[in-house]
Design an enzyme around this catalytic site. Structure first.
Site, short mmCIF file in Angstrom:
data_model
loop_
_atom_site.label_atom_id
_atom_site.label_comp_id
_atom_site.label_asym_id
_atom_site.label_seq_id
_atom_site.Cartn_x
_atom_site.Cartn_y
_atom_site.Cartn_z
N GLU A 2 9.06 16.74 14.76
CA GLU A 2 9.61 16.46 13.43
C GLU A 2 8.95 17.41 12.44
OE1 GLU A 2 8.59 12.68 11.45
OE2 GLU A 2 10.70 12.52 10.88
N LYS A 33 0.89 -1.17 0.00
CA LYS A 33 0.00 0.00 0.00
C LYS A 33 0.92 1.21 0.00
CE LYS A 33 -1.96 3.14 1.63
NZ LYS A 33 -1.75 4.49 1.10
N GLU A 75 8.88 1.93 11.30
CA GLU A 75 9.92 2.95 11.17
C GLU A 75 9.17 4.28 11.12
OE1 GLU A 75 11.72 5.59 10.08
OE2 GLU A 75 12.60 4.80 8.23
N CYS A 92 13.40 10.90 7.16
CA CYS A 92 13.26 10.45 8.56
C CYS A 92 14.59 10.56 9.31
CB CYS A 92 12.73 9.03 8.60
SG CYS A 92 13.67 7.88 7.62
#
Ligand code: TXE
Length: 488
Positions: free
Chosen positions: A383, A176, A251, A285
């Site tokens: 973030e 996906k 993750e 990331c």
């Protein structure tokens, strides 16, 4: 390239049509670049059924490691052959600079070839020290049907951190991809099938995460979920996996420290500071988005970084010399800009940038640097996922370790120093899955990536990443006469 239109890729072929499509416009130009089938739960059910059948009854898990290696190497050859097309798709759909997209696709080839080599090394352990008539075989087997959910920042590369390792182990996958950037997942599935991966082993269904992503993670026929994305959705993946007690690997991003000591090679560290936060538009990331500079060199170092940042070229991602492309969509652009505003309100000192690029059709943000950022500020903790750097000064090793570990995340950290004692001490005490010294956002297919704390758990890449797609079945074998336990 004309607008690409993709239907779901299930059981080795693109379906004839889809009930509806999601349009993808380029975040850099606003032009329509692709249309992806907008999947429903029934589409996901078909894909999982195809993977289940391919795993339970198909040839893939039964093939020798050598056969899987050969097919995966052919897959790598086809990715190389289609290099320019795949690069273009990544640039169009993500808005990332073309030189970084080229690096991504070259990285995919390396990952596939490395995973191909692991197919031949799948092995377990034998115990012959259990007694003269007892032997145990720890047999390594593929984990089964794997759900792979991927984000938009490295659509092909993150997918190839997962798929070839799963395939090398003999698993079947249902992918996906992000609804923004599904093109390369479809192209890669078609190329793998052309290379000889059997029908049903590599399926792709596109559409909304809340609909088909959710149904995939809740599906009773899935044996393992490997997810890369936000912490919030990572939590929903854990909840969904609890329904059927399914193994997960997550993750979930980070807020990495990039630590510069006064004794570092400062030219290299300046470039490292820029790379740390502006690579891939800052949508990365493992960005080194929190820069820590030792006070004795801080004024000069920060001035150099901010002067260089102001010269970076922001704009058309197809230009070879573009440094920073477009944010993935206008909603994300607003999130980045709102965090910039919060930085100003909370008292951080803006050194450069701080605005969108005016008069542009795309979602462009100026490279932005804040100095004197403290741990209580939002931009120190959250973030941002954009070209926004926060700078904090420090004096001692102990102080910077405490500052770096002051985060809910623990994905990667970076340190610049010529002193091996400093590098070793800090590497041991930083709470993250990954530390890099005197380099940044570097890597190789052999090296596993993992997170701690809010960055998730589980391994990607390397031997450890391969083993995630396997499980051990223990056979305890007794030979010869056996002493009765219950006497007659
Ligand atoms: O992530 P989402 P988004 C961080 C980064 C970014 C933020 C939001 O800070 O600003 O996350 O990005 C699918 N069940 N990272 O909104 O929503 C979704 O369709 C199952 C860090 O893109 O987590 C997509 O395929 N799946 C990160 C994938 O999850 C669902 C990279 C990720 O989307 C779902 C990207 C559901 N209920 C963003 N809802 C990293 N680790 O690098 C959505 N999805």
């Amino acid at each position: 390239m004309s607008t690409r239109q993709y239907t779901h890729f299930i059981n080795g072929r693109f379906e004839r049509e889809a009930a509806s499509y999601v349009d993808r416009t380029s975040p850099a130009s606003g032009e329509l670049v692709a249309r992806f089938a907008s999947g429903q739960v029934a589409d996901m059910d078909r894909a999982v059924a195809a993977a289940r059948a391919a795993f339970d009854h198909g040839p893939w898990p039964q093939m020798s490691g050598m056969q899987r290696t050969e097919i995966l190497n052919k897959f790598a050859d086809l990715v190389e052959k289609n290099f320019d097309r795949l690069v273009r798709i990544e640039v169009e759909e993500v808005g990332k600079p073309i030189r970084f997209a080229k690096g991504d696709i070259a990285g995919c080839v390396g990952l596939i070839r490395y995973a191909a080599s692991l197919a031949m090394q799948m092995s377990g352990t034998t115990y012959t020290n259990l007694g003269s008539n007892k032997t145990a075989l720890l047999m390594r087997e593929p984990v089964g049907v794997v759900a792979l959910i991927t984000p938009w920042n490295f659509p092909a590369l993150i997918l190839m951190q997962k798929v070839p390792f799963a395939l090398a182990a003999g698993c079947a996958v249902v992918v996906k991809p992000s609804e923004f950037t599904s093109g390369s997942a479809f192209e890669l599935a078609a190329l793998a099938t052309e290379a000889g991966v059997p029908d049903g082993v590599f399926n792709v269904v596109s559409g909304k995460g809340s609909v088909i992503g959710q149904s995939l993670t809740e599906h009773a026929d899935v044996d393992f979920i490997s997810f890369t994305g936000s912490t919030r959705i990572g939590q929903t993946v854990i909840e969904a996996s609890a329904k059927h007690i399914v193994k997960t690997s997550l993750e979930l991003g980070g807020k990495s420290a990039n630590i510069v000591f006064a004794d570092a090679d400062l030219d290299a560290a300046v470039d490292g500071a820029l790379m740390g936060v502006f690579f891939n538009n800052g949508e990365c990331c493992v960005s080194g988005s929190r820069l820590f500079v030792q006070s004795s060199i801080a004024d000069d170092f920060v001035r150099r970084v901010s002067e260089r940042a102001a010269l970076l070229k922001v704009g058309n991602p197809f230009d070879d010399d573009t440094d920073i492309g477009a944010m993935i969509d206008s909603k994300h652009l607003s999130k980045v800009m709102s965090l910039v505003d919060t930085g100003l309100t909370e008292g951080a000192k803006l050194l450069t940038g701080g605005n969108v690029v005016e008069n542009s059709a795309g979602n462009f943000v100026q490279p932005t640097i804040f100095d004197h950022v403290t741990p209580s500020m939002t931009i120190f903790q959250e973030e941002i996922f954009g070209p926004v750097l926060s700078v904090t000064r420090f004096d001692t090793l102990d102080e910077v370790i405490e500052l770096a570990n002051n985060s809910i995340y623990g994905l990667s950290n970076y340190v610049w120093s010529k002193n091996i004692d400093t590098v070793m001490t800090i590497s041991r005490r930083l709470k993250s899955g990954w530390v890099q010294a005197n380099t940044i956002i570097d890597g190789a297919p052999q090296l596993p990536l993992t997170g701690v704390k809010g960055s998730g758990f589980g391994y990607e890449m390397g031997q450890a990443g391969f083993e995630e797609f396997t499980q051990i079945k223990t056979l305890f074998l007794h030979t010869g006469p056996r002493e009765p336990v219950f006497a007659k």
